[in-house]
Each structure stands twice: as C-alpha cells, then as structure tokens.
Design an enzyme around this catalytic site. Structure first.
Site, PDB file in Angstrom:
ATOM      1  N   CYS A 116       8.125  12.067  16.266  1.00 58.97           N
ATOM      2  CA  CYS A 116       9.171  11.045  16.477  1.00 58.97           C
ATOM      3  C   CYS A 116      10.519  11.634  16.860  1.00 58.97           C
ATOM      4  CB  CYS A 116       9.317  10.183  15.233  1.00 58.97           C
ATOM      5  SG  CYS A 116       7.862   9.182  14.955  1.00 58.97           S
ATOM      6  N   HIS A 256      16.297   6.684  15.544  1.00 61.76           N
ATOM      7  CA  HIS A 256      14.862   6.450  15.703  1.00 61.76           C
ATOM      8  C   HIS A 256      14.501   5.201  14.899  1.00 61.76           C
ATOM      9  CE1 HIS A 256      10.610   6.903  15.800  1.00 61.76           C
ATOM     10  NE2 HIS A 256      10.509   7.243  14.531  1.00 61.76           N
ATOM     11  N   ASN A 286       7.770   0.859  15.790  1.00 63.77           N
ATOM     12  CA  ASN A 286       7.991   2.300  16.006  1.00 63.77           C
ATOM     13  C   ASN A 286       7.169   2.754  17.222  1.00 63.77           C
ATOM     14  OD1 ASN A 286       8.159   5.070  15.917  1.00 63.77           O
ATOM     15  ND2 ASN A 286       7.679   5.253  13.730  1.00 63.77           N
TER      16      ASN A 286
HETATM   17  O1  UT7 Z   1       8.431   7.605  12.525  1.00 61.91           O
HETATM   18  C1  UT7 Z   1       7.881   8.690  11.833  1.00 61.91           C
HETATM   19  C2  UT7 Z   1       8.351   8.783  10.440  1.00 61.91           C
HETATM   20  N1  UT7 Z   1       7.841   7.691   9.652  1.00 61.91           N
HETATM   21  C3  UT7 Z   1       8.673   7.000   8.870  1.00 61.91           C
HETATM   22  O2  UT7 Z   1       9.874   7.229   8.868  1.00 61.91           O
HETATM   23  C4  UT7 Z   1       8.071   5.975   7.919  1.00 61.91           C
HETATM   24  C5  UT7 Z   1       8.650   6.145   6.529  1.00 61.91           C
HETATM   25  N2  UT7 Z   1       8.060   5.249   5.532  1.00 61.91           N
HETATM   26  C6  UT7 Z   1       8.270   3.902   5.524  1.00 61.91           C
HETATM   27  O3  UT7 Z   1       8.865   3.358   6.432  1.00 61.91           O
HETATM   28  C7  UT7 Z   1       7.789   3.125   4.329  1.00 61.91           C
HETATM   29  O4  UT7 Z   1       7.427   4.013   3.305  1.00 61.91           O
HETATM   30  C8  UT7 Z   1       6.598   2.169   4.636  1.00 61.91           C
HETATM   31  C9  UT7 Z   1       7.068   1.000   5.466  1.00 61.91           C
HETATM   32  C10 UT7 Z   1       5.491   2.932   5.369  1.00 61.91           C
HETATM   33  C11 UT7 Z   1       6.046   1.603   3.313  1.00 61.91           C
HETATM   34  O5  UT7 Z   1       7.073   0.942   2.591  1.00 61.91           O
HETATM   35  P1  UT7 Z   1       7.293   1.265   1.036  1.00 61.91           P
HETATM   36  O6  UT7 Z   1       8.373   0.374   0.572  1.00 61.91           O
HETATM   37  O7  UT7 Z   1       7.512   2.753   0.905  1.00 61.91           O
HETATM   38  O8  UT7 Z   1       5.953   0.799   0.416  1.00 61.91           O
HETATM   39  P2  UT7 Z   1       4.867   1.628  -0.402  1.00 61.91           P
HETATM   40  O9  UT7 Z   1       4.104   2.526   0.497  1.00 61.91           O
HETATM   41  O10 UT7 Z   1       5.505   2.220  -1.626  1.00 61.91           O
HETATM   42  O11 UT7 Z   1       3.935   0.464  -0.881  1.00 61.91           O
HETATM   43  C12 UT7 Z   1       4.403  -0.560  -1.776  1.00 61.91           C
HETATM   44  C13 UT7 Z   1       3.276  -1.543  -1.985  1.00 61.91           C
HETATM   45  C14 UT7 Z   1       1.950  -0.886  -2.335  1.00 61.91           C
HETATM   46  O12 UT7 Z   1       1.264  -1.707  -3.240  1.00 61.91           O
HETATM   47  P3  UT7 Z   1       1.256  -1.355  -4.806  1.00 61.91           P
HETATM   48  O13 UT7 Z   1       0.667   0.013  -4.919  1.00 61.91           O
HETATM   49  O14 UT7 Z   1       2.697  -1.402  -5.242  1.00 61.91           O
HETATM   50  O15 UT7 Z   1       0.413  -2.445  -5.381  1.00 61.91           O
HETATM   51  C15 UT7 Z   1       1.216  -0.864  -1.029  1.00 61.91           C
HETATM   52  O16 UT7 Z   1      -0.187  -0.863  -1.187  1.00 61.91           O
HETATM   53  O17 UT7 Z   1       3.049  -2.263  -0.771  1.00 61.91           O
HETATM   54  C16 UT7 Z   1       1.675  -2.168  -0.411  1.00 61.91           C
HETATM   55  N3  UT7 Z   1       1.563  -2.200   1.031  1.00 61.91           N
HETATM   56  C17 UT7 Z   1       1.473  -3.356   1.726  1.00 61.91           C
HETATM   57  N4  UT7 Z   1       1.437  -4.635   1.322  1.00 61.91           N
HETATM   58  C18 UT7 Z   1       1.352  -5.576   2.292  1.00 61.91           C
HETATM   59  C19 UT7 Z   1       1.557  -1.161   1.896  1.00 61.91           C
HETATM   60  N5  UT7 Z   1       1.447  -1.618   3.156  1.00 61.91           N
HETATM   61  C20 UT7 Z   1       1.394  -2.964   3.079  1.00 61.91           C
HETATM   62  C21 UT7 Z   1       1.286  -4.008   4.022  1.00 61.91           C
HETATM   63  N6  UT7 Z   1       1.282  -5.277   3.598  1.00 61.91           N
HETATM   64  N7  UT7 Z   1       1.221  -3.765   5.352  1.00 61.91           N
END
Ligand code: UT7
Length: 333
Positions: A116, A256, A286
């Site tokens: 990225c 980004h 993204n």
């Molecule tokens: O471009 C390259 C670099 N990449 C990035 O910069 C991405 C960086 N990361 C992020 O943007 C975020 O971490 C994400 C958007 C990928 C995820 O957001 P988050 O607030 O960190 O969520 P999380 O991974 O901690 O997940 C929270 C909850 C989980 O459920 P539990 O374990 O709390 O029950 C996930 O299973 O949200 C759940 N979850 C979803 N729920 C509904 C994860 N993806 C989804 C989804 N829909 N699509």
C-alpha cells in the site's frame, strides 16, 4: 542554476463500472452495512468483472486518458513505472504490458511492489530520475485488481478492498513546486501480520494451496491498524517538522485510504481539520496502489499552484512513508 524538481503536471484515472455495495456484501458474508460503515468508512467499491481482464486493462485506460489530457504522444514518454501488488502475471512486468498497449516504444518500464506504500515509493523513485535531468516525461500508474486476491467468503478482508487505477505524469521544473522531501521506511518483520501465503517461490501454487485458500490476502487487522496509525502519523509529523510546516500552511493531507479511523487519527496527530484531509474511501475502499492518486484526481479542481500537500501511506511489508509535495498547477490550466 536552480534545482530541477519533479512536478506532477497531469493526473487521470480509471474505475471499472461494477459497484459492489455494502448491501450486496451483506448477502455474501455475515456482515452489516452498519459494521462496515462505522468500522471502516467504506460504502461502495468498484470491481473489475470479465474473464481475462487484469490490472493492465485498468492501468492502460488510466495512462491513455492521462496522455490525451496532457496532449502527449506515447513516443514522448521516457519511463513508465507501475506500482501494483496484483500484476497481470509474475512476469513480465505489468508496466511492460501497459507500455505495449499504449504504444510506448522507446521508454523503459518496470513494476514496483511496496504494497500500500507503492505509490509513494514509486513517486520518490521517479522524482530522482526526473531530478537527474535525464528524464523529462515519466508516467507512474498505481493499479490494482484487489478482487483477484480477495477471498469473498472472508468477512474480515472482503469488505475492505476495491479495484482501480490512477496515473500521473511527472515533468521537470525549476520553479519551487513538485516533490520537495520524502521519508520512506520499511520493516520486514511485519510480514507475519499481512501477506499472501502461497503462490510465490516459497510455496508455489498447488492443489493443496488452492484448497487451503492460500492465494488470498491474509491480514491480522487489529495488529496492522496499530502499526498503521503510529507509523503514518510519525513520518507525517516528522516531515512537517523538518520542513517547518505547520497545520496552517498545509492545504491537504493525502492519506492512503485503508480505514477512515486511521485517516482521522493521523490527521489529528498532525493538528489538521477534517476539511484539510482528502477522503474518498467511502466510494472506492482500499484500492492499494491507486488510493493516493485517486484522491489527487478527485480533488484536482480544488488544488492551486503552490499548495502544500503531505502524502502519507502504510502497508504490507511493513512499508510506510510520507512525501511533501507542492502542487504545480491551478485548476483548468
Ligand atoms: O492497506 C494496508 C494496511 N491495512 C490496514 O491499514 C487495515 C488496518 N486494519 C483495519 O482497518 C481494521 O483493523 C479492520 C477494519 C480490518 C477491522 O476493524 P477492527 O475494529 O480492528 O475489528 P476487529 O478485527 O477487532 O474485529 C472486531 C469484531 C470481531 O468480532 P468479535 O471477535 O469481537 O466477536 C470480528 O470478528 O468485528 C468482527 N468483524 C466483523 N463483523 C462484521 C470483523 N469483520 C467483520 C465484518 N462484519 N466484515
């Protein structure tokens, strides 16, 4: 003699027609419009459909539009760089394929892969070619067909990415505009958090790797998020400080577009208002190597010659960096 700088003198883009909405994703995986919007800021993303279509198809369209917009013939281009993580094939370079499609015959061309941060690394690299005085017309095309490496059964990643291409032209100038400064960093130990498990030389494709769905993006979102906020903000603040730039004389942060919350945190650390931040993540998601030029393209009409822009990115590798760019032209000139 005044210093030669590399100035962006034109920009154009191509986005495929198909628009994948959050509602459609709700039918595909266990997710919700509310979760996607609040956690990422994304509402729609463009997807390239059609058999046999790859990154070069979008990149070619973006470059073709760019050259026509600036009134430049393919034969005038000296160098074409394509930044991508989704090349048409392992080799030859997608840059070679795009050059051939466009009819760019007397230039050299190659790909750069820095995930990225690819567009920033490529802009920094291309600026050095232009500053050398040897190259007068350099095209950079950031293009990715992310849908080709995304597992549309994995809700953690499939809601995040989109396809698209955007191209810029770099030309020399002796005016005080263009690429002014850059900071680039990388840390390969970040590989464990964001990578594709198979398809490379360590684990060539096999029936087993396909069955294990190892040809898709693997991301530990939370870990990547933390590194992204800290590192993007650090380099963005550092480049401001060492060039005596304050929030008042920065026109825009051009970040980004991976997550709205990351973008807002970086802007806050830089002391910027939300209206000083280019944001289009809600429409494109993204698009990896295309996010930053797509922002510049969307905001082109609002930019004036001499505007100070801070471009900032973080991505797989890990790779990250920031560029201080002075915009080189007024709208409709
Ligand atoms: O471009 C390259 C670099 N990449 C990035 O910069 C991405 C960086 N990361 C992020 O943007 C975020 O971490 C994400 C958007 C990928 C995820 O957001 P988050 O607030 O960190 O969520 P999380 O991974 O901690 O997940 C929270 C909850 C989980 O459920 P539990 O374990 O709390 O029950 C996930 O299973 O949200 C759940 N979850 C979803 N729920 C509904 C994860 N993806 C989804 C989804 N829909 N699509």
């Amino acid at each position: 003699m005044s210093k030669i700088r590399a100035a962006i003198t034109a920009i154009d883009s191509y986005l495929p027609n198909y628009i994948l909405t959050n509602h459609e994703l709700e039918q595909m995986v266990d997710t919700s419009e509310e979760w996607i919007t609040t956690r990422t800021g994304i509402k729609t993303r463009h997807i390239l459909k059609g058999t046999g279509k790859g990154t070069s198809d979008m990149g070619t369209k973006a470059v073709d539009r760019l050259l026509k917009k600036r009134g430049i013939k393919p034969g005038e281009v000296d160098l074409l760089l394509c930044c991508t993580v989704t090349p048409d094939m392992m080799f030859p370079a997608t840059a070679n394929i795009i050059s051939d499609n466009i009819g760019i015959k007397n230039a050299f061309s190659y790909d750069i892969n820095a995930a990225c941060s690819g567009f920033l690394y490529t802009l920094g690299t291309a600026a050095l070619f232009v500053e050398s005085g040897k190259y007068n017309k350099v095209v950079i095309v950031g293009a990715d067909k992310m849908s080709s490496i995304i597992d549309f059964t994995d809700r953690q990643t499939c809601v995040l990415f989109g396809d698209g291409a955007s191209a810029i032209l770099l030309e020399p100038t002796t005016e005080n505009v263009g690429v002014m400064d850059h900071i680039f960093q990388s840390d390969g130990s970040g590989k464990i958090h964001l990578h594709m498990k198979a398809g490379g030389s360590v684990k060539p494709p096999s029936h087993e790797t396909v069955e294990a769905r190892e040809h898709y993006v693997y991301q530990e979102g939370k870990a990547v998020y933390k590194f992204a906020v800290a590192n993007m903000a650090d380099v963005s603040v550092e480049i401001m400080k060492r060039n005596n730039l304050s929030s008042e004389n920065i026109s825009y942060l051009v970040p980004h577009q991976a997550n709205m919350r990351i973008i807002e945190s970086v802007g806050k650390r830089m002391g910027l208002d939300k209206k000083q931040i280019m944001i289009n993540i809600e429409r494109y998601g993204n698009t990896t190597n295309a996010t930053i030029p797509l922002c510049l393209w969307d905001y082109e009409k609002q930019l004036k010659k001499g505007d100070n822009l801070i471009l900032s990115a973080f991505g797989g590798g890990f790779t990250w960096g920031a560029i201080w760019l002075k915009w080189a032209y007024d709208p409709d000139v």
